[in-house]
Design an enzyme around this catalytic site. Structure first.
Site, mmCIF file in Angstrom:
data_model
loop_
_atom_site.group_PDB
_atom_site.id
_atom_site.type_symbol
_atom_site.label_atom_id
_atom_site.label_comp_id
_atom_site.label_asym_id
_atom_site.label_seq_id
_atom_site.Cartn_x
_atom_site.Cartn_y
_atom_site.Cartn_z
ATOM 1 C CD GLU A 148 16.334 33.486 -13.790
ATOM 2 O OE1 GLU A 148 16.483 34.522 -13.115
ATOM 3 O OE2 GLU A 148 16.440 33.451 -15.034
ATOM 4 C CB ALA A 149 14.159 29.777 -8.605
#
Length: 1273
Positions: A217-218
């Site tokens: 997840e960024a």
């Protein structure tokens, strides 16, 4: 693996042997045939049992020998005897080795077998947490924290994630990227644990990412890399201009790493691309190209990999985990491994070892393996404890032979010893419970000699293995409780039921004679005896519960008495020795012992048929025996006892509560003999049960007893009381608020003695005790029973203030870790003023408490608290800093008067204060004295002071107004020339605000009269009294009530306005030299405001008519509106005359003559308008045509009275005009002359007006005309 295989083979042999002995001990099964005679069978059984006893005894003997040898090893530490433990405890008391006893006991009493089990359990729980983490990271961390495998701080969790092998790197990254509060703090701690100092950026990021895999997840990656950049720049402050540069570059490096080494990317990033992507990231500037090239080359040539990406064998991870858990040495307890191989990792090796053992077993010679560790013993007991328990219990139950029962009980003793020492809790409890059941103390009528022997065995187990019994203590203590009960019944001692009755001691002495000794007197039918004879189940807390019907027969009683005679074999010494021996138990054992004893005692007290206090008395004894232990151990003991005493002390039985309180008193008296060092809190914890019971008990007798106990303890041990003062004052505080007068007086008597005679002890070690003392005294001041108590408490508060000001806390209120600044400011008297925040914390509660008392409903208390509060401030204010003074004024002093200086925000007439006139006078006088004494410190608060006095001035009633006027006059008189021009301006502006706020509030009230119809008296004759008038009667009454209120408020309002003018007049007359043009304008505005208001009020004919009718209907006097107008204009005029004549220069600057002439014209016009003689050309302001008046009606009696009231003012006005200087008179006579003409032809109620007019025309106007000075009219 060799050890495990050998152990399994050996255990099988043991299991077969033990099971064989069990079968022999139990004899042939029913229905089977045997060639043995009954005597032979009995002999076989006895020998089998004896053999089992020898087996378990040999196990215990071998275990004791091994533990002794191991404990005597210099590497492990020596086995300390009681003298050494005592010595270590004494050292702990001095604070050198507080936990020496615990460490010694841990080294000497925990066997390696128990250590093996503990570490094995530790490893299993840790592996479970790791496995759970690898599936659900947050759940895994919660589990590890809850099982205390990981600390509950972010730093501890971060260290675990960084150093523990076996964790899934992807899950670590996922957890570190979580946005929840705790994972976020953990991530910060994790990153902060890295030291990047001196590392190149590429090397640093490689090092950082080696322990986990970045999440997918960024946002999670963003949080991690943001923290990494911050940490890198902190370690290398000269590397980049800001962390933003490192943050962007970190992303670039990760992107480059993925691009360069992913097979999915076909077009690789070139060096130029990498440089171009990072242009301008260094605060708008480019990083050196060679720096970026070096990073590029390093990443392309050497991929950033995590540890899970490497090809390291799994065995290495397992061995590392073992090393982390400390299990390397434990796996070699029996034989030392020659190779470091994981269990189960090589099947061929295991098969080879098994073949070797089979080959050796075929040879004739025997092979013995010497085992030197007790770990093997635990595994042996796991397979043989069940058969042993069955053999011993079955034999003991079925056989009455003394030899057989002796062997069985010996077997039980040895089994308990082995299982207890090796930490086998389930097996230990099974053996102990079985022996306890065989005592038959729960059904003494069926008792035999073997059961008495079981009681002896229970006592022996308690003495010999007390350190290892833990939860099993409950069974043993239950047996001791039942044994003591049977002893008392046999001796005829009175039942403990005397503790559970509400009879007085005198009644008990007359009615209670005790029970005859059962051993001499035969039967006795009473509930306790019948229950004991009938008996019950072992698990039942009371005997006779399951069989309560019917009386006890003579035969049952005879058997019961004979069985009691058997118990004579055991004396009270053996029973009491167990409790006395508790002082020799180790630290863990004594806590378990006390917990079990409290549980048994609670069971005794809650018994529905036969409540007892045996264990309760033993708790007190045990506490006495163990009070000399080191504080660390004793605190754990008292934590258990404290909760128990509170629970029992709040029971519903008064006698038990009294017993508990007296026991607590005895323990406290002994405990207070021990000296307590500063900054410890154990005395307070020790006395806390008194506080809790005092605050929660519903019994007045108990609360009174607690006060007496605390009083006795304090007065007899005052030298040793340190942290205990807090609990003492909490008890007395609760007593001060008690509903019983005798409790309040008793507590205050002790409190008085403490403050008078022992005040230095209160703050000897803890300065905060001073605040607790003050809070206690303040609570006494609120006592509703005796005003003397409240007044004396207030006096003691002043005494505390004197001690505080004299530096009574100076020696202990300084911080330990920093020097207190010696720099102080000098005040008016040249003395030092304190900036010590600790002193501030002591003064504030004292002063705040006194301030709150000023609103007490009792007048004497209000007055006394006011005087003491202001005397304290006046006497000791010189030690306060300006900042502290400001805090005192804003938070303590001025809030007392908030109902005065905040009246502008209250509805007119609203007054929520309880002060009477006397209290107001005392408060204002004290406030003025304080302000004058510390004027230089308080002068910034002058406007607020004037606002307070103004609030008094405009309060309803004459008394508050007079108080305010007197205070303000005195304040200005005392300060005199010390006030600056601006400060005088503040005073006058404040008075102007008071006048305006009072005026605006009244005008809002007066508008309510607009909605009231004109009131006309209605005849009450029946012929005119219609039904319609009946329906309007209620509304008419409401109108009358409203009008009455308006009349009352108008009278108060007029008084207030005149008082304001009086203050203004007096101030200007007494301090004429302080008047400046600016201040003069403010004063003139006040005069003008009030006089104009008075004129407008008197000119409102509609309002005057309604008020007149209302006053007539209510039979009350009308508001003195005419007097108000005359008085305001007269004071205004006198002020102008005085200022013009006595201060010509100021008069010229402020154009007072113009104002003077304007006021005179206003007065003349008002008089002429009242007489009806004012020329219409002067009275009209519009351009409508004049109406010709053909005649003038004579004045009514009311108008004549009004003219008579206005006569003095008009005479004064004419005389004032005549007193003008020549030039000024000539200048303004043309404006006044038309009014004078109208005045000549008007009707007057007194000749004084004609004489004044005559004098003016004769002395001033005549000479002007004769001299040729023609004035154009």
């Amino acid at each position: 693996m060799i050890v495990m295989w050998m152990l399994q083979t050996y255990l099988k042999d043991i299991c077969r042997t033990i099971n064989g002995l069990l079968k022999t001990a139990l004899g042939p099964p029913p229905g089977s045939t045997t060639t043995l005679s009954s005597s032979q069978d009995a002999t076989f059984r006895l020998e089998s049992v004896n053999c089992l006893v020898k087996v378990i005894e040999s196990m215990g003997t071998w275990m004791d020998q091994q533990l002794k040898i191991r404990d005597s090893s210099p590497l492990k530490g020596s086995f300390s005897d009681s003298s050494s433990v005592s010595h270590m405890a004494s050292i702990g008391e001095e604070g050198i080795l507080v936990d020496a006893e615990l460490n010694t006991e841990a080294n000497s009493e925990i066997s390696d077998a128990a250590l093996l089990e503990q570490r094995r359990a530790y490893k299993l729980e840790l592996q479970k947490g790791v496995s759970l983490f690898n599936r659900k990271p947050s759940k895994g961390i919660e589990y590890l924290i809850s099982t205390k495998k990981v600390g509950d701080s972010p730093e501890a969790v971060a260290a675990f994630l960084k150093n523990t092998v076996g964790l899934n790197e992807a899950m670590i990254g996922d957890y570190l990227g979580d946005r929840e509060e705790f994972p976020l703090k953990t991530m910060h701690a994790y990153v902060d644990s890295f030291n990047f100092e001196g590392r190149a950026f590429g090397e640093a990021i490689r090092y950082f990412l080696s322990g986990f895999r970045l999440p997918g997840e960024a946002q999670k990656i963003d949080r991690i890399m943001e923290k990494f950049a911050e940490r890198f720049c902190k370690c290398n402050p000269e590397s980049f201009s800001s962390a933003d540069t490192a943050y962007v570059l970190a992303y670039s490096v990760i992107l480059l790493n993925t691009d360069a080494h992913s097979s999915m990317v076909k077009e690789k990033m070139t060096k130029a691309d990498f440089i171009r992507n990072n242009r301008g990231i260094n605060d708008g500037k480019d990083l050196p190209e060679e720096y970026l090239v070096a990073i590029y080359d390093q990443i392309v040539k050497n991929e950033i990999r995590m540890s899970s990406d490497s090809s390291a064998p799994q065995s290495k991870n397992n061995n590392s985990l073992n090393k982390l858990l400390g299990l390397d040495g434990i796996l070699n307890l029996v034989w030392k491994q020659t190779e470091e191989k994981p269990v189960g990792a090589n099947g061929l090796l295991v098969k080879h070892i098994q073949e070797q053992f089979k080959a050796k077993s075929g040879k004739s010679e025997s092979v013995y393996y010497a085992v030197a560790d007790t770990a093997i013993l635990r595994f042996m007991m796991e397979v043989c404890w069940g058969p042993m328990l069955a053999a011993f219990s079955m034999t003991l139950d079925q056989c009455d032979d003394r030899a057989a029962t002796f062997h069985c009980l010996q077997g039980f003793r040895h089994a308990v010893h082995v299982t207890a020492v090796t930490g086998m809790q389930t097996q230990r409890d099974a053996f102990v419970t079985t022996v306890a059941k065989f005592t038959y103390l729960h059904c003494a009528a069926d008792m035999k000699q073997k059961n008495v022997d079981a009681v002896k065995a229970i006592m022996s187990i308690a003495i010999e293995d007390g350190n290892y019994l833990q939860d099993a203590w409950e069974h043993i203590l239950t047996c001791l409780s039942r044994f003591e009960h049977l002893q008392l019944l046999g001796e005829g001692v009175p039942s403990d039921s005397s503790f559970f009755t509400a009879q007085t001691l005198e009644t008990e002495e007359k009615t209670t004679t005790g029970y005859p000794s059962l051993k001499k007197k035969g039967t006795l039918q009473n509930p306790a005896m019948a229950a004991a004879v009938r008996g019950g189940s072992y698990d039942s807390s009371t005997r006779g519960v399951n069989n309560t019907s019917g009386l006890v027969t003579q035969e049952q009683m005879t058997n019961f008495i004979s069985n009691l005679n058997l118990l004579d074999q055991i004396g009270s010494f053996e029973l009491n020795h167990i409790f006395a021996h508790s002082q020799r138990l180790n630290s863990e054992a004594i806590v378990a012992f006390v917990k079990a004893l409290c549980k048994v005692s609670m069971s005794e007290l809650q018994s529905p048929t036969d409540p007892r206090v045996f264990s309760l008395t033993k708790i007190v004894e045990v506490a006495h025996y163990n009070m000399s232990r080191i504080r660390l151990v004793w605190s754990r003991i008292w934590s258990v006892l404290s909760d128990f005493f509170v629970n029992v002390g709040l029971s519903e039985n008064l006698s038990v509560e009294i017993f508990v309180m007296d026991s607590l008193r005895q323990l406290a008296m002994k405990f207070l003999e021990r000296e307590e060092l500063a900054n410890y809190n154990f005395q307070n914890e020790f006395l806390r049960p008194f506080v809790i019971i005092m605050q929660n008990s519903n019994s007045a007798e108990i609360r009174e007893l607690i006060v007496r106990c605390i009083s006795q303890m304090v007065l007899s041990r005052v030298n040793n009381v340190k942290s205990g003062w807090k609990s003492v004052f909490m008890v007395f505080t609760a007593a001060a608020a008690d509903e019983r007068k005798n409790i309040v007086l008793l507590a205050f008597e002790t409190m008085e003695k403490i403050v008078r005679e022992y005040f230095p002890y209160i703050t000897e070690t803890e300065a905060v005790n001073f605040t607790d003392c003050v809070k206690c005294l303040i609570t006494f001041t609120n006592s509703k029973f005796n005003s003397d108590v409240s007044l004396n408490a207030i006096a003691f508060l002043r005494f505390c203030a004197v001690k505080l000001a004299d530096g009574g806390l100076e020696s202990i209120d300084k911080p330990k870790d920093s020097a207190v600044s010696a720099e102080c400011d000098n005040n008016l008297d040249g003395q030092k003023s304190t900036h010590d925040h600790d002193h501030t914390s002591f003064w504030i509660p004292l002063l705040t408490g006194l301030s709150s008392l000023t609103s007490d409903p009792r007048s004497a208390i209000r007055k006394s608290s006011l005087e003491v509060l202001f005397n304290i401030l006046k006497d000791h204010g010189h030690i306060f800093s300006p900042e502290f003074w400001e805090s005192i004024l804003n938070s303590i002093v001025f809030p007392m008067f908030s109902f005065m200086h905040d009246r502008s925000s209250q509805p007119e007439g609203g007054n929520n204060n309880t002060w009477d006139s006397e209290t107001c006078m005392v408060a204002v006088e004290c406030l003025v004295d304080l302000f004058i004494s510390f004027f230089d410190l308080m002068r910034s608060q002058l406007p607020l002071m004037v606002s307070i006095f103004g609030g008094f001035i405009r309060s309803p009633g004459q008394s508050p107004g007079s108080t305010g006027v007197t205070a303000l006059i005195r304040l200005t008189s005392e300060l005199g020339d010390r006030l600056t021009e601006d400060e005088w301006g503040d005073i006058f502006i404040a008075l102007k605000d008071v006048a305006f706020s009072s005026l605006s509030g009244f005008l809002k009230l007066a508008k309510t009269m607009d909605s009231i119809d004109v009131l006309v008296e209605v005849s009450r004759d029946s012929e005119f009294y219609s039904d319609n008038e009946l329906t309007n009667d209620d509304s008419e009454d409401d109108n009358l009530q409203t009008a009455a209120y308006v009349v009352s408020r108008m009278k108060s309002h007029i008084t207030t306005q005149l008082l304001i003018l009086q203050v203004i007049t007096d101030l200007c007359r007494n301090h004429r030299k302080s008047m400046s043009p600016k201040n003069m304008e403010t004063v003139l505005d006040v005069y003008s405001l009030v006089s104009s208001h008075s004129h407008n009020l008197n000119s409102d004919t509609t309002l005057q008519f309604k008020l007149q009718k209302a006053c007539s209907s209510l039979d009350i006097s009308e508001p003195p509106t005419v007097h108000f107008e005359n008085e305001s204009f007269q004071r205004y005029l006198n002020f102008l005359i005085d200022s013009i004549s006595n201060n010509p220069s100021l008069s010229q600057k402020t154009n007072l003559e113009i104002r003077f002439v304007s006021v005179c014209k206003k007065i003349l016009e008002t008089y002429l308008n009242c007489s009806g003689s004012l020329s219409q050309s002067l009275s009209r302001s519009d351009n409508k045509p004049l109406t010709v008046v053909h005649w003038i009606l004579p004045l009514s009696s009311v108008k004549r009275e009004e003219l008579a009231a206005r006569t003095p003012l008009i005479v004064l006005t004419l005389q004032a005009i005549s007193s003008l200087e020549g030039e000024s008179f000539r200048k303004y006579v043309s404006e006044i002359f038309p009014l004078l003409v109208d005045l000549v032809r008007s009707e007057h109620s007194s000749r004084e007006v004609q004489r004044a007019l005559s004098s003016m025309f004769e002395s001033r106007i005549g000479p002007l005309l004769i001299g040729g000075c023609v004035v154009e009219l």
